[in-house]
Design an enzyme around this catalytic site. Structure first.
Site, PDB file in Angstrom:
ATOM      1  N   CYS A 124     130.746 -43.772   7.763  1.00  0.00           N
ATOM      2  CA  CYS A 124     129.399 -43.412   8.190  1.00  0.00           C
ATOM      3  C   CYS A 124     129.523 -42.806   9.586  1.00  0.00           C
ATOM      4  CB  CYS A 124     128.472 -44.621   8.164  1.00  0.00           C
ATOM      5  SG  CYS A 124     128.983 -45.954   9.269  1.00  0.00           S
ATOM      6  N   THR A 125     128.409 -42.528  10.236  1.00  0.00           N
ATOM      7  CA  THR A 125     128.459 -41.782  11.493  1.00  0.00           C
ATOM      8  C   THR A 125     129.319 -42.472  12.556  1.00  0.00           C
ATOM      9  OG1 THR A 125     126.226 -41.105  10.960  1.00  0.00           O
ATOM     10  CG2 THR A 125     127.014 -40.567  13.175  1.00  0.00           C
TER      11      THR A 125
END
Ligand code: ZN
Ligand code: ZN
Length: 298
Positions: free
Chosen positions: A188-189
């Protein structure tokens, strides 16, 4: 001009009195002139704040002095207090909203029963090691599906989720059952969503789950656009997206003319507002920008 910075940070740790932490954090930020958003639960803290570089450094030092938050993961970027409308410090059931506060277990080392953390180099080592055994590693996107429209790991599986709340139903749908005995790397980010997602996957029978430590951000700092990442990174501030280098490939396609673009616009229907890709030419043309569902502005 004094230098300013923004930090993005989180820590999973048992906090027995989230309300006391909230009051302390609010007073600390106010005394340092910081603005931003901070969420606190009995499982940890998740925040982003901005201000003068010395004030931000003092904030990090003071927060880490509280033993449960000693291992807080902090990412620095350019920006200032002005990037936030105000200071917001709240207690919530979850610091990332998966809708599963009762399932998450944390101790002083972080989330219990989650995936194995891999640094960017270790991601490549795992892929090579598994390939030597005749196995392919699967990348599993831990973000909202629209974020992957402009960038993702090559060949990644992108679950059909509009918000993080949709992951549990998606994992239990049976769609991914054939991955349960395969090596999976979630990403994810910045890594926080995978902390929870990987534990939900392990709990549902996925037997070999890894998570990308520091997320796409840290991978990009190491490999830029010469590794396994492809495209732009969606970010939750006014920039909307960022690229690691000038060599970034544009993988998004304009909804109207199919030209490559990473530019998201809200659906013209104010009750929809779904982020949809439109190139700059189509935006400039004054054409109605509606989502793929074909909303109209009226
Ligand atoms: Zn276009
Ligand atoms: Zn719409």
């Amino acid at each position: 001009m004094a230098q300013n910075k923004i930090i993005l940070y989180y820590a999973f740790a048992p906090l027995s009195d989230p309300e006391a932490i909230r009051l302390w954090q609010r007073t600390l930020c106010e005394s340092l002139g910081l603005r931003g958003r901070i969420l606190i639960s009995e499982h940890g803290i998740n925040g982003t704040v901005g201000g003068g570089i010395d004030a931000v450094k003092k904030y990090v030092k003071a927060t880490r002095e509280y033993a449960p938050l000693k291992k807080m993961d902090v990412k620095w970027s350019d920006g200032s207090a002005e990037d936030f409308p105000r200071l917001s410090v709240k207690v919530r059931e979850e610091i990332v909203s998966f809708g599963a506060p009762g399932e998450l277990r944390v101790d002083e080392n972080g989330v219990k029963g989650g995936g194995i953390h891999l640094r960017p180099e270790e991601v490549h080592e795992l892929i090579d090691a598994k390939r030597a055994e005749g196995q392919e590693v699967v990348f599993f996107d831990g973000r909202n599906a629209f974020e992957a429209q402009i960038g993702k790991f090559k060949g990644a599986i992108v679950p059909d989720v509009e918000t993080t709340h949709d992951f549990i139903a998606e994992l239990e749908s049976g769609k991914y059952d054939e991955l349960k005995d395969k090596p999976i790397i979630t990403y994810c980010t910045g890594g926080i969503r995978c902390e929870v997602l990987s534990s939900l996957m392990v709990n549902r029978g996925f037997s070999e789950v890894y998570q990308m430590k520091g997320g796409i951000v840290r991978y990009g700092e190491t490999y830029g656009d010469s590794g396994l990442w492809e495209g732009s990174l969606y970010v939750f501030d006014k920039r909307m997206h960022t690229e690691f280098t000038e060599d970034a490939t544009i993988i998004g396609r304009c909804e109207r003319c199919s030209k490559p673009t990473s530019n998201f616009e809200n659906c013209a229907n104010l009750s929809c507002r779904k982020l949809t890709l439109y190139c700059e030419d189509c935006v400039a043309s004054g054409a109605e920008l509606s989502c793929p569902a074909g909303c109209t502005a009226a």
